[in-house]
Scaffold this motif. Structure first.
Motif, PDB file in Angstrom:
ATOM      1  N   SER A 120       0.893  -1.289  -0.059  1.00  0.00           N
ATOM      2  CA  SER A 120       0.093   0.299  -0.089  1.00  0.00           C
ATOM      3  C   SER A 120       0.764   1.108   0.085  1.00  0.00           C
ATOM      4  CB  SER A 120      -1.146   0.132   1.697  1.00  0.00           C
ATOM      5  OG  SER A 120      -2.161  -1.123   1.743  1.00  0.00           O
ATOM      6  N   PHE A 121       2.053   0.716   0.543  1.00  0.00           N
ATOM      7  CA  PHE A 121       2.833   1.663   0.513  1.00  0.00           C
ATOM      8  C   PHE A 121       3.318   2.444  -0.749  1.00  0.00           C
ATOM      9  CE2 PHE A 121       4.093   1.716   5.348  1.00  0.00           C
ATOM     10  CZ  PHE A 121       2.336   2.110   5.984  1.00  0.00           C
ATOM     11  N   THR A 122       3.708   1.246  -1.560  1.00  0.00           N
ATOM     12  CA  THR A 122       4.660   1.528  -2.965  1.00  0.00           C
ATOM     13  C   THR A 122       2.933   2.029  -3.742  1.00  0.00           C
ATOM     14  OG1 THR A 122       5.586  -0.220  -2.470  1.00  0.00           O
ATOM     15  CG2 THR A 122       5.443  -0.374  -4.710  1.00  0.00           C
ATOM     16  N   VAL A 123       2.224   2.261  -3.426  1.00  0.00           N
ATOM     17  CA  VAL A 123       1.165   2.565  -4.212  1.00  0.00           C
ATOM     18  C   VAL A 123       1.381   4.478  -4.432  1.00  0.00           C
ATOM     19  CG1 VAL A 123      -1.131   3.337  -4.438  1.00  0.00           C
ATOM     20  CG2 VAL A 123      -0.211   0.754  -4.171  1.00  0.00           C
ATOM     21  N   TYR A 127       2.255   6.545  -7.134  1.00  0.00           N
ATOM     22  CA  TYR A 127       1.712   8.130  -7.662  1.00  0.00           C
ATOM     23  C   TYR A 127       2.116   9.075  -7.313  1.00  0.00           C
ATOM     24  CZ  TYR A 127      -1.779  11.656  -7.403  1.00  0.00           C
ATOM     25  OH  TYR A 127      -2.516  13.028  -7.433  1.00  0.00           O
ATOM     26  N   LEU A 128       3.012   8.806  -6.283  1.00  0.00           N
ATOM     27  CA  LEU A 128       4.109  10.712  -6.065  1.00  0.00           C
ATOM     28  C   LEU A 128       4.991  10.803  -7.379  1.00  0.00           C
ATOM     29  CD1 LEU A 128       4.154  11.039  -2.737  1.00  0.00           C
ATOM     30  CD2 LEU A 128       2.590  12.039  -3.770  1.00  0.00           C
ATOM     31  N   GLY A 137      -3.064  12.029 -14.160  1.00  0.00           N
ATOM     32  CA  GLY A 137      -3.507  10.500 -14.526  1.00  0.00           C
ATOM     33  C   GLY A 137      -2.575   9.835 -14.143  1.00  0.00           C
ATOM     34  N   ALA A 138      -1.266   9.829 -15.028  1.00  0.00           N
ATOM     35  CA  ALA A 138      -0.405   8.511 -15.088  1.00  0.00           C
ATOM     36  C   ALA A 138      -0.354   8.122 -13.770  1.00  0.00           C
ATOM     37  CB  ALA A 138       0.462   9.497 -15.735  1.00  0.00           C
ATOM     38  N   GLY A 139       0.553   8.474 -13.124  1.00  0.00           N
ATOM     39  CA  GLY A 139       0.120   8.285 -11.025  1.00  0.00           C
ATOM     40  C   GLY A 139      -1.071   7.644 -11.280  1.00  0.00           C
ATOM     41  N   LEU A 140      -1.726   8.450 -10.595  1.00  0.00           N
ATOM     42  CA  LEU A 140      -2.927   7.322 -10.739  1.00  0.00           C
ATOM     43  C   LEU A 140      -3.414   6.136 -11.811  1.00  0.00           C
ATOM     44  CD1 LEU A 140      -6.260   9.838 -10.178  1.00  0.00           C
ATOM     45  CD2 LEU A 140      -4.820   8.668  -8.272  1.00  0.00           C
ATOM     46  N   MET A 145      -1.727   0.748 -11.261  1.00  0.00           N
ATOM     47  CA  MET A 145      -1.356  -0.993 -11.843  1.00  0.00           C
ATOM     48  C   MET A 145      -0.364  -1.370 -11.297  1.00  0.00           C
ATOM     49  SD  MET A 145      -3.066  -1.041 -15.170  1.00  0.00           S
ATOM     50  CE  MET A 145      -1.494  -2.417 -15.511  1.00  0.00           C
ATOM     51  N   ILE A 146       0.026  -0.866 -10.007  1.00  0.00           N
ATOM     52  CA  ILE A 146       1.248  -1.415  -9.074  1.00  0.00           C
ATOM     53  C   ILE A 146       0.296  -2.001  -8.016  1.00  0.00           C
ATOM     54  CG2 ILE A 146       1.590   0.916  -7.575  1.00  0.00           C
ATOM     55  CD1 ILE A 146       4.590  -1.824  -9.065  1.00  0.00           C
TER      56      ILE A 146
END
Length: 171
Positions: A120-123, A127-128, A137-140, A145-146
């Protein structure tokens, strides 16, 4: 929601998508715990659990100088010089934070759920990073995806207490 400005609506949608991705990332890795029980899988994760238990019970100095006669049998193993202690120190720190706030938790459960928590931290980190490199948008999309990519899920399921569970977050 009708009285919010356009920027606040966008931020609300972004945070909702990111929160869903974090929850999905954590929950998709819990299948083995829900299906069976909270257990450590495989041999290396169990060794890592034993070393983490040693660290929590006896402190870092004893952990670093510990000779484990059950590993590499019959020769044994000097733990301090033959492992990377980041995983164990991280789990011990999480365990100690829980104990500081008087939350009773078993060290085994900390070890079982450490990889899903770090997924969850990796998500959030993905994103950041992607938001800075490309766009929100690409971050989301990257964060979503991850959260569900099979190669990462296989390395960070609950009970797979190995270095990859936190290493991908740290990279």
């Amino acid at each position: 929601i009708g009285t919010l400005s356009q920027a606040k609506k966008e931020t609300l949608i972004q945070m909702t998508i990111l929160s869903v991705a974090c929850i999905l990332s954590f929950s998709v890795r819990l299948f083995s715990v829900l299906r069976f029980e909270s257990v450590i899988h495989e041999f290396d994760p169990y060794f890592n659990y034993r070393t983490t238990k040693q660290l929590v019970e006896n402190g870092y100095y004893e952990f670093h100088n510990w000779f484990d006669d059950r590993a590499w049998y019959p020769l044994g193993r000097i733990i301090g010089g033959t492992i990377y202690p980041g995983l164990m120190v991280t789990a011990a720190a999480v365990y100690n934070v829980f104990n500081f706030f008087n939350v009773t938790v078993n060290i085994r459960n900390v070890c079982v759920f450490l990889a899903p928590m770090f997924s969850s931290f990796t998500v959030i980190v993905v994103y950041l990073l992607t938001k800075e490199v490309k766009s929100v948008g690409a971050g989301l999309v990257a964060a979503s995806m991850i959260a569900i990519v099979p190669g990462y899920i296989s390395r960070s399921v609950a009970g797979s207490y190995d270095n990859e569970g936190i290493a991908i977050f740290c990279m």
